[in-house]
Write a protein that holds these residues in place. Structure first.
Motif, mmCIF file in Angstrom:
data_model
loop_
_atom_site.group_PDB
_atom_site.id
_atom_site.type_symbol
_atom_site.label_atom_id
_atom_site.label_comp_id
_atom_site.label_asym_id
_atom_site.label_seq_id
_atom_site.Cartn_x
_atom_site.Cartn_y
_atom_site.Cartn_z
ATOM 1 N N SER A 134 7.130 26.173 -8.616
ATOM 2 C CA SER A 134 8.109 24.454 -8.857
ATOM 3 C C SER A 134 6.468 24.364 -10.182
ATOM 4 C CB SER A 134 8.222 24.035 -7.561
ATOM 5 O OG SER A 134 7.004 23.526 -6.898
ATOM 6 N N ASP A 135 7.034 23.176 -10.184
ATOM 7 C CA ASP A 135 5.766 22.086 -10.574
ATOM 8 C C ASP A 135 4.280 21.646 -10.083
ATOM 9 O OD1 ASP A 135 7.209 22.147 -12.556
ATOM 10 O OD2 ASP A 135 8.273 20.005 -12.837
ATOM 11 N N ASP A 136 4.409 21.812 -9.037
ATOM 12 C CA ASP A 136 3.501 21.361 -7.510
ATOM 13 C C ASP A 136 3.237 22.602 -6.432
ATOM 14 O OD1 ASP A 136 4.314 18.238 -7.951
ATOM 15 O OD2 ASP A 136 5.722 18.384 -6.405
ATOM 16 N N TYR A 137 3.887 23.964 -7.278
ATOM 17 C CA TYR A 137 3.327 25.407 -6.791
ATOM 18 C C TYR A 137 3.972 26.259 -7.550
ATOM 19 C CZ TYR A 137 2.772 28.375 -2.808
ATOM 20 O OH TYR A 137 2.000 29.978 -1.988
ATOM 21 N N GLN A 138 2.457 27.032 -7.952
ATOM 22 C CA GLN A 138 2.631 28.070 -8.979
ATOM 23 C C GLN A 138 1.667 29.171 -8.572
ATOM 24 O OE1 GLN A 138 3.978 27.779 -12.047
ATOM 25 N NE2 GLN A 138 4.947 26.223 -11.292
ATOM 26 N N VAL A 139 2.018 30.111 -8.627
ATOM 27 C CA VAL A 139 0.962 31.643 -9.015
ATOM 28 C C VAL A 139 1.542 33.030 -9.420
ATOM 29 C CG1 VAL A 139 2.189 31.900 -6.490
ATOM 30 C CG2 VAL A 139 2.992 32.970 -8.333
ATOM 31 N N VAL A 140 -0.015 33.247 -9.880
ATOM 32 C CA VAL A 140 -0.273 34.408 -10.770
ATOM 33 C C VAL A 140 -0.603 35.879 -9.733
ATOM 34 C CG1 VAL A 140 -1.960 35.687 -12.058
ATOM 35 C CG2 VAL A 140 -1.694 32.436 -12.116
ATOM 36 N N GLN A 141 0.137 36.750 -10.418
ATOM 37 C CA GLN A 141 -0.175 37.834 -9.301
ATOM 38 C C GLN A 141 -1.602 38.193 -9.699
ATOM 39 O OE1 GLN A 141 3.040 40.462 -10.062
ATOM 40 N NE2 GLN A 141 2.910 41.344 -8.030
ATOM 41 N N ILE A 142 -2.093 39.025 -9.272
ATOM 42 C CA ILE A 142 -3.410 39.681 -9.652
ATOM 43 C C ILE A 142 -2.869 41.712 -9.450
ATOM 44 C CG2 ILE A 142 -5.278 37.966 -8.820
ATOM 45 C CD1 ILE A 142 -5.587 38.838 -6.568
ATOM 46 N N ILE A 157 0.406 -0.754 -0.013
ATOM 47 C CA ILE A 157 -0.020 -0.418 -0.052
ATOM 48 C C ILE A 157 1.191 1.318 -0.125
ATOM 49 C CG2 ILE A 157 -0.172 0.007 2.846
ATOM 50 C CD1 ILE A 157 -2.568 1.505 0.043
ATOM 51 N N PHE A 158 1.938 0.857 0.414
ATOM 52 C CA PHE A 158 2.965 2.707 0.818
ATOM 53 C C PHE A 158 3.038 2.842 -1.204
ATOM 54 C CE2 PHE A 158 2.838 0.550 4.418
ATOM 55 C CZ PHE A 158 2.349 1.236 5.398
ATOM 56 N N ARG A 159 3.477 1.855 -1.067
ATOM 57 C CA ARG A 159 4.190 1.981 -2.899
ATOM 58 C C ARG A 159 3.601 2.416 -3.972
ATOM 59 N NH1 ARG A 159 3.544 -0.939 -7.245
ATOM 60 N NH2 ARG A 159 2.717 -2.769 -6.136
ATOM 61 N N LYS A 160 1.844 2.180 -3.848
ATOM 62 C CA LYS A 160 1.009 1.976 -4.642
ATOM 63 C C LYS A 160 0.791 4.005 -3.882
ATOM 64 C CE LYS A 160 -1.214 -2.500 -4.910
ATOM 65 N NZ LYS A 160 -2.497 -3.044 -4.616
ATOM 66 N N VAL A 161 0.720 4.451 -2.767
ATOM 67 C CA VAL A 161 -0.046 5.568 -2.386
ATOM 68 C C VAL A 161 1.342 6.370 -3.274
ATOM 69 C CG1 VAL A 161 -0.597 7.302 -0.670
ATOM 70 C CG2 VAL A 161 -0.833 5.149 -0.199
ATOM 71 N N ASN A 162 2.527 6.243 -3.123
ATOM 72 C CA ASN A 162 3.597 6.934 -3.507
ATOM 73 C C ASN A 162 3.743 6.733 -4.329
ATOM 74 O OD1 ASN A 162 5.704 8.468 -1.844
ATOM 75 N ND2 ASN A 162 6.757 5.794 -1.114
ATOM 76 N N GLU A 163 3.169 5.901 -5.780
ATOM 77 C CA GLU A 163 3.301 5.905 -7.136
ATOM 78 C C GLU A 163 2.123 6.872 -7.078
ATOM 79 O OE1 GLU A 163 2.594 2.206 -8.754
ATOM 80 O OE2 GLU A 163 5.033 2.327 -8.547
ATOM 81 N N ALA A 164 0.938 7.062 -6.781
ATOM 82 C CA ALA A 164 -0.705 7.865 -7.237
ATOM 83 C C ALA A 164 -0.265 9.052 -7.267
ATOM 84 C CB ALA A 164 -1.500 6.826 -6.066
ATOM 85 N N TRP A 165 0.726 9.300 -6.257
ATOM 86 C CA TRP A 165 1.211 11.020 -5.199
ATOM 87 C C TRP A 165 2.534 10.927 -6.277
ATOM 88 C CZ3 TRP A 165 0.361 15.006 -3.251
ATOM 89 C CH2 TRP A 165 0.897 15.731 -3.022
ATOM 90 N N GLY A 166 3.018 10.398 -7.540
ATOM 91 C CA GLY A 166 4.244 10.373 -8.388
ATOM 92 C C GLY A 166 3.458 11.474 -9.369
ATOM 93 N N THR A 167 2.463 10.376 -9.815
ATOM 94 C CA THR A 167 1.801 10.952 -10.736
ATOM 95 C C THR A 167 0.721 11.730 -11.806
ATOM 96 O OG1 THR A 167 -0.382 9.495 -10.960
ATOM 97 C CG2 THR A 167 2.442 7.923 -12.132
ATOM 98 N N GLU A 168 0.575 12.363 -9.987
ATOM 99 C CA GLU A 168 -0.468 13.457 -9.601
ATOM 100 C C GLU A 168 0.198 14.756 -10.173
ATOM 101 O OE1 GLU A 168 -2.511 16.114 -5.741
ATOM 102 O OE2 GLU A 168 -1.884 13.909 -6.311
ATOM 103 N N ASP A 169 -0.731 15.596 -11.550
ATOM 104 C CA ASP A 169 -0.090 16.967 -11.570
ATOM 105 C C ASP A 169 -1.342 18.015 -11.448
ATOM 106 O OD1 ASP A 169 2.376 15.881 -13.208
ATOM 107 O OD2 ASP A 169 1.261 15.726 -14.130
ATOM 108 N N LEU A 170 -0.561 18.741 -11.182
ATOM 109 C CA LEU A 170 -1.940 19.985 -10.871
ATOM 110 C C LEU A 170 -2.437 19.999 -11.957
ATOM 111 C CD1 LEU A 170 0.231 23.252 -10.264
ATOM 112 C CD2 LEU A 170 -0.752 22.364 -8.192
ATOM 113 N N ILE A 171 -3.723 20.435 -11.669
ATOM 114 C CA ILE A 171 -5.031 20.611 -11.750
ATOM 115 C C ILE A 171 -4.823 22.274 -12.840
ATOM 116 C CG2 ILE A 171 -7.109 20.079 -11.958
ATOM 117 C CD1 ILE A 171 -7.062 17.879 -10.005
#
Length: 452
Positions: free
Chosen positions: A320-328, A221-235
């Motif tokens: 980063s790939d996992d954290y983006q910002v847009v100035q308003i 289960i720990f490998r599967k959770v890590n793999e699922a997290w690793g393939t996740e991108d920002l929506i």
């Protein structure tokens, strides 16, 4: 809007990963179906998700109607394909839809006749999308599979080649569970248990049943959770994001999240909880904690992107790939962060109740430098139930959807009407689904303005 690409280090800011609607006191701020599920579990799922209640002995028309309901089929053809059905028949629309999909193939439905186990299996096999596989079966495979049902293929058994192929494929794929082999009788009546199990298997093959990556007790289960997290991108979901970004700028909400319904767990609401966080090490340790406490549950990791206001006085944000910002326009930023919801379906109601006791003891921060907690425990953990839970608090979710994406923002119940009205004003083309649910008290306190 200006997109920043800074790598400048900024001071640490305590931002929660959950995304919230306007708060009161501080102003604006893959498919893995469980092959071992019982007929009773499938029956409960059909009731909870499709309002389908099967009981006793069914007619063939009843089963056709049930298949049509779970697959949401609609007939486009107007010409009646059945010699024994009129358009005012309660089975007509469902039968036409199944005929158009190739699930029914004969010109007579015989909808009032009792449903046999063989008929139910044929319909379910085609509804599950397995007929092409079935028609590859040579005689040797057919003979081996039917022997498990105590049917001698070499003897006269009343089955055509196509029927034999379909039945054999149902055996080999598990559409017919091994527990049914000894009692399977082709012409016997299919009762509600038999029919519910087949319908549940159809949902599984179509990716519409419970969706999870494993259980807390699985060795991997720990490998599967890590793999699922690793393939996740920002929506991104730009249309939904545009609505809630405007709501953020107007201080209608203080945050929101984006999710993808293709990862929804579809768990039994009475036995499940959703837990939100941003750090995958926390999730892994949480699963280990539950194992050590004897809590067994199915596990699904659901990707989530959280959006919130990042104030300019906090310094230039690092992206980063996992954290983006847009100035308003006012110089602040909207930040988009990769996070997750981990959903648990517990083995029983007692374990669901026990979950909060475990969190309070080992995963809720009560003081700085507190020892004896799992990694990255929050002051205000977030977990919630869609059914009533003692000692939980009621809040609201305000949600809009497009395709398989949805955006949602949590609010105090008394603020929900304002959030809905505001979203409708921003874009009246979206229907806002606003409903109440039960959340842990520390998170409720957070909504009330208590950051500790």
């Amino acid at each position: 809007m200006k997109l920043l690409h800074s790598i400048k280090t900024v001071r640490t800011v305590a931002l929660t990963a959950v995304l919230l609607s306007t708060v009161s006191s501080f102003g604006s701020s893959v498919f893995a179906a469980d092959a071992t599920d019982s007929a009773a579990a499938y029956k409960q799922f059909l009731q909870d998700n499709y309002s389908l209640s099967l009981s006793g002995t069914l007619s063939k028309g009843d089963f056709v109607h049930a298949v049509d309901r779970i697959l949401h089929l609609d007939a486009k053809e107007q010409e009646n394909k059945f010699t024994d059905l009129q358009k005012d028949s309660p089975y007509y629309e469902a039968a036409m839809a199944l005929f158009e999909e190739g699930i029914l193939t004969e010109s007579k439905l015989q909808g009032e006749q009792p449903l046999t186990q063989l008929q139910a299996t044929f319909i379910a096999l085609k509804a599950a999308g397995l007929k092409e596989l079935a028609y590859t079966y040579p005689q040797a495979k057919i003979k081996a599979a039917l022997a498990k049902l105590h049917i001698d293929y070499d003897q006269e058994n009343g089955l055509t080649l196509q029927a034999s192929q379909e039945l054999a494929a149902a055996v080999d794929t598990g559409l017919l569970s091994s527990e049914r082999f000894a009692t399977f009788k082709p012409e016997a009546a299919a009762d509600d248990s038999f029919a519910s199990e087949l319908l549940g298997k159809v949902l599984s093959f179509q990716g519409l049943y419970k969706n999870y990556i494993g259980t807390t007790n699985d060795d991997d289960i720990f490998r599967k959770v890590n793999e699922a997290w690793g393939t996740e991108d920002l929506i991104t979901a730009s249309d939904l994001r545009a609505v809630f970004d405007t709501a953020l700028k107007q201080n209608l909400v203080t945050g929101y999240n984006l999710k993808d319904s293709r990862f929804d767990a579809h768990f039994d609401q009475k036995l499940s909880l959703t837990y939100g966080h941003s750090d995958i090490t926390h999730a892994l340790q949480l699963i280990g904690l539950l194992r050590s406490e004897g809590i067994e549950a199915k596990v699904q990791l659901e990707p989530k992107t959280s959006a919130f206001i990042y104030l300019k006085e906090w310094g230039e944000p690092t992206q980063s790939d996992d954290y983006q910002v847009v100035q308003i326009e006012n110089g602040n930023f909207i930040a988009y962060a990769k996070e997750y919801d981990i959903e648990f379906e517990f083995d029983n109601a007692e374990q669901k109740i026990k979950f909060q006791q475990v969190i309070f003891q080992y995963a809720k921060k009560n003081s700085e430098d507190q020892k004896g907690l799992i990694y990255s425990s929050w002051w205000q953990p977030l977990y919630y139930s869609l059914t009533d839970m003692k000692d939980y608090k009621v809040i609201a979710n305000n949600k809009i959807s497009k395709g398989h994406y949805y955006a949602q923002s949590f609010s105090l119940s008394e603020k929900a009407a304002d959030v809905v009205a505001g979203i409708n004003k921003i874009n009246p083309g979206f229907k806002v689904d606003s409903y109440e649910f039960w959340v842990d008290e520390p998170f409720y306190n957070y909504l009330m303005g208590d950051f500790k």
